[in-house]
Design a protein around this motif. Sequence first.
Motif, PDB file in Angstrom:
ATOM      1  N   LEU A  52     -68.510 -22.650 -18.621  1.00  0.00           N
ATOM      2  CA  LEU A  52     -68.295 -22.668 -17.091  1.00  0.00           C
ATOM      3  C   LEU A  52     -68.643 -23.780 -16.436  1.00  0.00           C
ATOM      4  O   LEU A  52     -67.998 -24.043 -15.202  1.00  0.00           O
ATOM      5  CB  LEU A  52     -69.650 -21.521 -16.824  1.00  0.00           C
ATOM      6  CG  LEU A  52     -69.596 -20.077 -17.307  1.00  0.00           C
ATOM      7  CD1 LEU A  52     -70.591 -19.161 -17.014  1.00  0.00           C
ATOM      8  CD2 LEU A  52     -68.122 -19.470 -16.650  1.00  0.00           C
ATOM      9  N   ARG A  53     -69.382 -24.761 -16.807  1.00  0.00           N
ATOM     10  CA  ARG A  53     -69.558 -26.021 -16.135  1.00  0.00           C
ATOM     11  C   ARG A  53     -68.167 -26.977 -16.275  1.00  0.00           C
ATOM     12  O   ARG A  53     -68.062 -27.642 -15.390  1.00  0.00           O
ATOM     13  CB  ARG A  53     -70.735 -26.604 -16.804  1.00  0.00           C
ATOM     14  CG  ARG A  53     -72.093 -26.297 -16.298  1.00  0.00           C
ATOM     15  CD  ARG A  53     -73.299 -27.294 -16.745  1.00  0.00           C
ATOM     16  NE  ARG A  53     -73.028 -28.002 -18.237  1.00  0.00           N
ATOM     17  CZ  ARG A  53     -73.483 -27.209 -19.153  1.00  0.00           C
ATOM     18  NH1 ARG A  53     -74.212 -26.034 -19.151  1.00  0.00           N
ATOM     19  NH2 ARG A  53     -73.283 -28.058 -20.335  1.00  0.00           N
ATOM     20  N   LYS A  54     -67.679 -26.812 -17.496  1.00  0.00           N
ATOM     21  CA  LYS A  54     -66.389 -27.495 -17.669  1.00  0.00           C
ATOM     22  C   LYS A  54     -65.318 -26.951 -16.493  1.00  0.00           C
ATOM     23  O   LYS A  54     -64.634 -27.619 -15.871  1.00  0.00           O
ATOM     24  CB  LYS A  54     -66.086 -27.375 -18.893  1.00  0.00           C
ATOM     25  CG  LYS A  54     -64.625 -28.164 -19.457  1.00  0.00           C
ATOM     26  CD  LYS A  54     -64.130 -28.105 -20.640  1.00  0.00           C
ATOM     27  CE  LYS A  54     -63.162 -28.818 -21.178  1.00  0.00           C
ATOM     28  NZ  LYS A  54     -62.595 -28.628 -22.564  1.00  0.00           N
ATOM     29  N   ILE A  55     -65.292 -25.541 -16.505  1.00  0.00           N
ATOM     30  CA  ILE A  55     -64.339 -25.223 -15.153  1.00  0.00           C
ATOM     31  C   ILE A  55     -64.638 -25.596 -13.837  1.00  0.00           C
ATOM     32  O   ILE A  55     -64.082 -26.098 -13.081  1.00  0.00           O
ATOM     33  CB  ILE A  55     -64.274 -23.560 -15.391  1.00  0.00           C
ATOM     34  CG1 ILE A  55     -63.705 -23.319 -16.670  1.00  0.00           C
ATOM     35  CG2 ILE A  55     -63.561 -23.060 -14.248  1.00  0.00           C
ATOM     36  CD1 ILE A  55     -63.863 -21.637 -17.112  1.00  0.00           C
ATOM     37  N   GLU A  56     -66.190 -25.448 -13.790  1.00  0.00           N
ATOM     38  CA  GLU A  56     -66.628 -26.022 -12.428  1.00  0.00           C
ATOM     39  C   GLU A  56     -66.105 -27.396 -12.088  1.00  0.00           C
ATOM     40  O   GLU A  56     -65.629 -27.901 -10.925  1.00  0.00           O
ATOM     41  CB  GLU A  56     -68.094 -25.727 -12.268  1.00  0.00           C
ATOM     42  CG  GLU A  56     -68.357 -24.270 -12.074  1.00  0.00           C
ATOM     43  CD  GLU A  56     -70.061 -24.081 -12.145  1.00  0.00           C
ATOM     44  OE1 GLU A  56     -70.531 -23.096 -11.782  1.00  0.00           O
ATOM     45  OE2 GLU A  56     -70.728 -25.158 -12.312  1.00  0.00           O
TER      46      GLU A  56
END
Length: 180
Positions: free
Chosen positions: A138-142
Motif C-alpha cells: 500500500l505504501r508503494k502505491i501511495e
Amino acid sequence: MSETLARARPTGKERHFGADELIVSKTDLKGRITYANGTFLDIAGYDEEEILGQPHSIIRHPDMPRCVFALLWSEIEAGREIFAYVVNLAKNGDHYWVYAHITPSFDRHGKITGYHSNRRVPEAGVVEKTIKPLYAELRKIEESQPNRKDGMHMAARAMAQKVKDMGLEYDQFVQSLSQH
C-alpha cells in the motif's frame, strides 16, 4: 499545551507490551488526546502532561499507510467502530504494533463527542505474514504518485479490491486475521 511535539525519527527497534495489557486513549473530535492510560504512556514514552492536547498522530509511524488512516477516520466520523492493525512510533523513535479497536463516543443525544481506542498486542504471525507485506504494498502505491492524495486514493482502491477479491468487507478481513 500550545505547541505540537516534534515527531521522532524511527530507530528500527521494536517495543513490546504485555498480552494482558491494554493501551487506552481518548481524543476530541479533532483527534487531540484527552486521555491516555498508563500503558499508553509507558509504551509510547510520554508523560501525561506532554501528551494531553497533542494530536493522536504524534505517534503515527511513517510506515503506516495513509489510506488505512483515511478509512479509519471515515468509519469513526460516520459513527461506526473499526478494527485495524497499526504500527505506532514512540517518543524516542522505537515502534510498536497494536491491534486497535476504535469507536466514536456519543453524548446522550447520539452526537459524536470524541473517539475512544483500545489497543492490544497483535498476533505476531499476523503482523509478519499478512500486515507488513500488505502495508508495504500500500505504501508503494501511495508513494508512486507525485500527488500524495492521489496515491492515497489509489492505495485505498487497491486495498478495497484485494479484500473484495477475498469475498470480504474490510472489517471482516481484519477480524478474520486474529484469533482474539
